[in-house]
Every structure is written in structure tokens, then in C-alpha cells.
Scaffold this active site. Structure first.
Site, PDB file in Angstrom:
ATOM      1  N   HIS A 186       0.824  -1.213   0.000  1.00  0.00           N
ATOM      2  CA  HIS A 186       0.000   0.000   0.000  1.00  0.00           C
ATOM      3  C   HIS A 186       0.854   1.258   0.000  1.00  0.00           C
ATOM      4  O   HIS A 186       0.554   2.221  -0.696  1.00  0.00           O
ATOM      5  CB  HIS A 186      -0.923  -0.008   1.227  1.00  0.00           C
ATOM      6  CG  HIS A 186      -2.105  -0.912   1.062  1.00  0.00           C
ATOM      7  ND1 HIS A 186      -2.779  -1.451   2.125  1.00  0.00           N
ATOM      8  CD2 HIS A 186      -2.735  -1.359  -0.048  1.00  0.00           C
ATOM      9  CE1 HIS A 186      -3.783  -2.203   1.671  1.00  0.00           C
ATOM     10  NE2 HIS A 186      -3.764  -2.161   0.368  1.00  0.00           N
ATOM     11  N   ARG A 325     -12.897  -2.631 -14.619  1.00  0.00           N
ATOM     12  CA  ARG A 325     -12.873  -3.941 -13.973  1.00  0.00           C
ATOM     13  C   ARG A 325     -14.079  -4.042 -13.060  1.00  0.00           C
ATOM     14  O   ARG A 325     -14.277  -3.184 -12.194  1.00  0.00           O
ATOM     15  CB  ARG A 325     -11.587  -4.118 -13.156  1.00  0.00           C
ATOM     16  CG  ARG A 325     -11.482  -5.505 -12.482  1.00  0.00           C
ATOM     17  CD  ARG A 325     -10.205  -5.632 -11.681  1.00  0.00           C
ATOM     18  NE  ARG A 325     -10.221  -4.806 -10.474  1.00  0.00           N
ATOM     19  CZ  ARG A 325      -9.157  -4.602  -9.703  1.00  0.00           C
ATOM     20  NH1 ARG A 325      -7.998  -5.126 -10.028  1.00  0.00           N
ATOM     21  NH2 ARG A 325      -9.260  -3.855  -8.623  1.00  0.00           N
ATOM     22  N   GLU A 415      -4.428 -12.990 -14.035  1.00  0.00           N
ATOM     23  CA  GLU A 415      -3.759 -12.904 -12.740  1.00  0.00           C
ATOM     24  C   GLU A 415      -3.423 -14.288 -12.206  1.00  0.00           C
ATOM     25  O   GLU A 415      -2.629 -14.423 -11.283  1.00  0.00           O
ATOM     26  CB  GLU A 415      -4.672 -12.207 -11.725  1.00  0.00           C
ATOM     27  CG  GLU A 415      -5.099 -10.810 -12.144  1.00  0.00           C
ATOM     28  CD  GLU A 415      -6.334 -10.358 -11.391  1.00  0.00           C
ATOM     29  OE1 GLU A 415      -6.180  -9.468 -10.544  1.00  0.00           O
ATOM     30  OE2 GLU A 415      -7.428 -10.900 -11.657  1.00  0.00           O
ATOM     31  N   ASN A 438       0.771  -7.809 -10.544  1.00  0.00           N
ATOM     32  CA  ASN A 438       0.925  -7.923  -9.085  1.00  0.00           C
ATOM     33  C   ASN A 438       0.441  -9.281  -8.588  1.00  0.00           C
ATOM     34  O   ASN A 438       1.155 -10.014  -7.910  1.00  0.00           O
ATOM     35  CB  ASN A 438       0.147  -6.817  -8.373  1.00  0.00           C
ATOM     36  CG  ASN A 438       0.571  -5.431  -8.808  1.00  0.00           C
ATOM     37  OD1 ASN A 438       1.603  -5.256  -9.437  1.00  0.00           O
ATOM     38  ND2 ASN A 438      -0.233  -4.441  -8.470  1.00  0.00           N
ATOM     39  N   ARG A 449       2.259 -10.372  -1.769  1.00  0.00           N
ATOM     40  CA  ARG A 449       2.685  -9.107  -2.361  1.00  0.00           C
ATOM     41  C   ARG A 449       2.942  -8.028  -1.321  1.00  0.00           C
ATOM     42  O   ARG A 449       3.520  -6.995  -1.638  1.00  0.00           O
ATOM     43  CB  ARG A 449       1.635  -8.617  -3.362  1.00  0.00           C
ATOM     44  CG  ARG A 449       0.253  -8.498  -2.784  1.00  0.00           C
ATOM     45  CD  ARG A 449      -0.807  -8.270  -3.826  1.00  0.00           C
ATOM     46  NE  ARG A 449      -0.853  -6.901  -4.278  1.00  0.00           N
ATOM     47  CZ  ARG A 449      -1.780  -6.425  -5.112  1.00  0.00           C
ATOM     48  NH1 ARG A 449      -2.711  -7.226  -5.578  1.00  0.00           N
ATOM     49  NH2 ARG A 449      -1.776  -5.186  -5.494  1.00  0.00           N
ATOM     50  N   CYS A 486      -1.783  -3.968 -16.826  1.00  0.00           N
ATOM     51  CA  CYS A 486      -2.310  -2.920 -15.957  1.00  0.00           C
ATOM     52  C   CYS A 486      -1.775  -3.040 -14.543  1.00  0.00           C
ATOM     53  O   CYS A 486      -2.229  -2.361 -13.637  1.00  0.00           O
ATOM     54  CB  CYS A 486      -3.837  -2.929 -15.939  1.00  0.00           C
ATOM     55  SG  CYS A 486      -4.558  -4.420 -15.206  1.00  0.00           S
TER      56      CYS A 486
END
Length: 556
Positions: A186, A325, A415, A438, A449, A486
Site C-alpha cells: 500500500h 474492472r 492474474e 501484481n 505481495r 495494468c
């Protein structure tokens, strides 16, 4: 004496200034028993403190907007969790003070998160911040936080809570360095949104002495301690060259020999549109719609409310491309009215499209709202589903789009490794792919992550990850369809060139990164990008892949 340290650069730019450390305080309250007569008072104090902290987090999010708003609203939901509040009240009822009950209840919740798998363990830092804020309020002591200073400085911390990062003043905080965190934490995401140079996962960062002068290069991840005048001058010269390159590169994204690469913006809501337009984004490559659902009072937002929010974004890009999305709920973004209360491993459970297929009315309402929002506008609307694993998932989403009367391109996010491995099969059902690097890295390497100790696995330069990107891009090319990126990988200018060389057809990133990527692409031919991609894939690790690509692109 000058020392060079290396972490992970997560936000471009150079900052030179004195170290100031994040404030700390002892926030464990004493163990003190109360009588039955004091229980109502302590219950009231606890409830008031919880609500005050949650309201403060929401207010901070409203002030910050964008990415920060969604992050802080998720923290507020943590504070207001009904099970957590019930546990606090049970502890008070048997004799704990309000502050001790909050501390112990959150400690128990923390232990559950820490042991629930890497994905949720990454939320422990957010939970600790919520605990500290509630306990500090109950004890009547100041919250640990950003130091007070009337002079600009470089902020150093073990990690930064989202509530602190979101409202950093860039005129005072020249840059920041953290010992923990990763490239997709974050703090890293919010640093990029703020445009503050930042380096994370720097071992020994908290040992830097207060007042020490450091030079932070958020592009390379290098932190120079006590740089001499010549080094300062050289770093500032390089930074000025970067700024000049940014100013000279304008217009649509393209390589120097004219290969077009649309540069799009990642946004979290209407509040992010102005920055995207200012940066010259050619559209939106990822419109995260979670912000509407996180702030909807425990129920799905109405179709009318969704239409209003979506239309604000669509109107900002006339004749541009906007990729939306649909709701990505679950795992670290739980919603009480949608996601299961308990799962052994939420990151591998019911999240994304899986959640929506279990609540078809929520998906149907969102798709209808998007269809209504686009009516009469010349925008090129595209809608994609998160967490798609195979062709059956893709077909279910495409059928839902058609049933809702949506006139747009339907696509999926890649993903999950299976979607990359079977991309050509998935593309029989949809019209485009969008790689979320990610989560793709997280699932490829089984590495959370948010965990700084696992940062090397989250490095988007890892050749195994590049192999999956290449497989998806090649499948899309064979089908005559598009394949964008993205994830945060697209915001790295050097890696952007490699992604283009792998066959990626568009790049989407935080608005602040667009000028850097545009400038770097404009200096490279498509052939250079392809050679750099081949060199990176032939490497054995992330650092080696970056070095190999850099060597090719610099002509060494």
C-alpha cells in the site's frame, strides 16, 4: 563517510535531505481490572473510540481521494468489524478496561491474520495501525506518526501505515525510505500516486541516524548516505536530465520508429481523473470499481449511484478507451454482504469473478449500470473480470455481459497462471486480455505481495513472470486480439520497454508514471525492445534480467 545502500525503488525521482524517523510510542495499556459497575462506562468508551477512529480514517480517505480512499476505507471496515467489536465487549464484561480489551481483542485477531496465509498476513501492518489509533485515543496519548518539522526531510520508517502515507505533504516530505514493504505494498502504491520518491525493503533503514543526510533515488532504489558534493551534483544532474526527457516527450505513446503503444491510466474513481488527463493518458486501462462498494453502508450500491460515478469517468475521455474492472471483492477486500466470513485461505478462495458468479444480481446490476452510463457517449468502453482461471470462467462472464445488454468489448484479467498458460483457449470467449502483474507474480511464486521478506519474488523482472506475459501476448497476437498490462510493472520505464518487446499492446499505470514511460519508449526502437525482452527472459533472476535489458538498451 559515504555508504551506498540498495532497496527497491518504487516511485520515481531523487530526494536529498536529512533523515527524520517516524514517531514511536509505547501503546500497550496496563492490565487493570474493573468492577461490574464500571462496565457500562467502559463499553461506551470503547464504542466511541472505535467509531471515532473509523470516521477519522474515512475522512482521511476523502481528503486523499483515489487509491488512498479505498485503502483507508478498508481500514475503517476493519475497525468496525462486528465480530471484533463483540470480542471487545465480551472482554470488558469480564473485567477488562476498554483500552486493554481493544488491545487484547486485536492481538487475537492479529494472530489469526498472521497465521492465515501470506496474503492476509500482509494486512497485519494495517491492523496494527487501527489498534494503535484506537488505544491511543482511549489512553489520551498522541498517535505515533509523521514527525512535526518546519524543514523538508526524508522520512524513514520500518513501514508506513496507509493513513500516514495518504496525507504526506510533498512540500515537507522530500521522499521516504522503509525497511519493510514491497513494490506492490500500500505504501508503494500511494507513494507513486503522490509523486514522492520512495525506496522500500531497504535492510537497515531504521538504523540510519536522525539528521543524517541521505540521497534517495526512487528510480534505481539506491540510497546514498552522506553523499559528497560531487555525488549530490551528479544525482541532481541525472534528475534534471530525466525531467528534460519528460518535457520533450509528448503525444501518444510510441517507440522511436513509430510502433504505437497506448499509455493508459489506472484509476480508483472519479477523483483520479484530473491527474490522468493532465498526464496525457490516452484513456483508462484499469478503472477499479471497489470504491463504490466499500463506501456503500454494508450493501451493494444502487444502480443509479453506480451510473453517476461511471459516467463521470467515461465523459472525461471522449473517444478514448476506458477499461472497467467489475467488482474485485474477497481476500484483502472483504465485503460483509458478499464474501464468506471465514475461509482457510481467502487469497485462494472465493474472490473476484468467483464472488460475483455466486451473487449474480450484484454482477447484473453493475453491468446494467455500465451500459446505461455509456449511452450516448463516443467512448470506447471495455469491461473485464478479475480472477479468471479458464475458458469456463471467461464464458460465464461474457454470457453475463450479453444478458445485461452491455454493448462493449468483454475481456478478462490474467492474474492466475492457468489463464496465461491457456490464454488462447480463454480468448475464444472474450476480446482482450489485461495482465495484472501484481497478483500474477503472487500466485506464480506463492509470495505475498505485501511481505517485504518476499520482495524478490514480487519483482516483476522475474524471468518466469516474463515468460507468462510472453505466452499471453503471443496468444493474443495469434488471435488478432489485444493484450495489455495494468499491473505496477507498467510503471517501470525500463520494464515497459521489455513488456512492449514481449508483445504487450498497451500499458496502464498510475498517472504520475505516464510521462516517464512515454519518454523512455520514445528513445527506443521496437527492435531494441524485442532484444531487451529476449535478454531478460534468458536471465536466471530479477536483478540479472534488469541488468541484461539495461545493457541491451544502453548499447553496451
Amino acid at each position: 563517510m559515504e555508504t551506498t545502500l540498495r532497496g527497491i525503488g518504487v516511485s520515481h525521482g531523487v530526494a536529498i535531505g536529512e533523515v527524520r524517523h517516524m514517531g514511536t510510542a509505547e501503546l500497550e495499556p496496563p492490565t487493570r481490572r474493573i468492577t461490574g459497575e464500571a462496565v457500562p462506562t467502559e463499553l461506551r468508551r470503547a464504542r466511541q473510540a472505535v467509531e471515532a477512529v473509523a470516521a477519522d480514517l474515512v475522512a482521511r480517505g476523502n481528503l486523499a481521494g483515489g487509491e488512498a480512499q479505498a485503502v483507508l476505507e478498508a481500514q475503517a471496515m476493519m475497525a468496525r468489524d462486528p465480530e471484533l467489536i463483540a470480542d471487545v465487549e465480551r472482554r470488558i464484561a469480564v473485567g477488562s478496561t476498554a483500552e486493554r480489551a481493544v488491545y487484547d481483542a486485536l492481538a487475537a485477531y492479529r494472530a489469526l491474520l498472521a497465521g492465515a496465509g501470506d496474503y492476509l498476513a500482509g494486512r497485519v501492518a494495517d491492523l496494527d495501525d487501527v489498534r494503535n489509533r484506537i488505544v491511543a485515543r482511549l489512553l489520551g496519548v498522541p498517535m505515533p506518526g509523521v514527525p512535526n518539522s518546519d524543514r523538508p526531510y526524508v522520512l524513514v520508517a520500518r513501514d508506513l501505515a496507509p493513513a500516514d502515507t495518504a496525507l504526506l505533504d510533498p512540500s515537507l516530505v522530500l521522499g521516504f525510505v522503509t525497511e519493510e514493504g514491497g513494490p506492490t505494498s500500500h505504501s508503494a502504491i500511494l507513494a507513486r500516486a503522490l509523486g514522492v520518491p520512495a525506496v522500500v525493503a531497504l535492510r537497515g533503514a531504521v538504523e540510519l541516524a536522525e539528521g543524517t543526510v541521505v540521497a534517495v533515488d526512487g528510480s534505481t532504489g539506491v540510497v546514498t548516505v552522506d553523499p559528497d558534493p560531487e555525488q549530490r551534483e551528479e544525482m541532481l544532474r541525472v534528475a534534471e536530465e530525466r525531467r528534460a526527457a519528460l518535457a520533450s516527450a509528448t503525444g501518444p505513446g510510441a517507440t522511436s520508429d513509430g510502433h504505437k503503444v497506448p499509455l493508459l491510466a489506472n484509476i480508483g474513481g472519479p477523483a483520479d481523473v484530473a491527474d490522468a488527463v493532465e498526464a496525457g493518458a490516452e484513456g483508462v486501462g484499469l478503472f477499479r470499481t471497489e470504491f463504490l462498494f466499500l463506501d456503500s453502508g454494508g450493501k451493494a450500491p444502487s444502480e443509479k449511484k453506480q451510473v453517476e460515478a461511471y459516467r463521470q469517468v467515461l465523459e472525461a475521455f471522449p473517444e478514448g478507451r476506458v477499461v472497467v474492472r467489475v467488482l474485485d471483492a474477497g481476500a484483502d477486500k472483504p465485503l460483509d454482504f458478499l464474501t464468506p466470513a471465514e475461509e482457510p485461505n481467502p487469497a485462494l478462495g472465493v474472490r473476484g469473478l468467483r464472488t460475483l458468479l455466486g451473487h449474480p444480481e450484484v454482477l447484473r446490476t453493475q453491468l446494467r449500470a455500465l451500459a446505461r452510463a455509456a449511452e450516448g457517449l463516443p467512448v470506447y468502453l471495455e469491461v473485464m473480470a478479475p480472477m479468471v482461471a479458464d475458458r469456463a470462467d471467461a464464458r460465464a462472464f461474457a454470457d453475463a455481459c450479453r444478458d445485461a445488454g452491455l454493448r462493449a468489448k468483454f475481456g478478462v484479467m490474467v492474474e492466475v497462471p492457468s489463464a496465461a498458460l491457456r490464454a488462447r483457449s480463454v480468448l475464444q470467449e472474450v476480446e482482450f486480455l489485461s495482465l495484472g502483474t501484481n497478483d500474477l507474480a503472487q500466485y506464480t511464486f506463492a509470495a505475498d505481495r505485501q511481505a517485504g521478506a518476499l520482495a524478490r519474488y514480487q519483482d516483476p523482472w522475474q524471468p518466469a513472470l516474463l515468460d507468462l506475459v510472453a505466452m499471453a501476448a503471443e496468444a493474443a497476437g495469434a488471435e488478432g486480439k489485444s493484450c495489455g498490462v495494468c499491473g505496477e510493472a507498467a510503471s517501470d520505464p525500463l520494464l515497459a520497454c521489455v513488456l512492449v518487446g514481449l508483445g504487450v499492446t498497451s500499458l496502464s499505470m498510475g498517472a504520475k508514471a505516464i510521462p516517464y514511460v512515454r519518454a523512455e519508449l520514445s528513445r527506443r526502437t521496437m527492435a531494441q525492445c524485442e532484444r531487451a525482452a529476449s535478454a531478460a527472459r534468458a536471465s536466471d533472476g530479477g536483478e540479472q534480467a534488469r541488468a541484461a535489458a539495461q545493457s541491451v538498451l544502453s548499447g553496451e
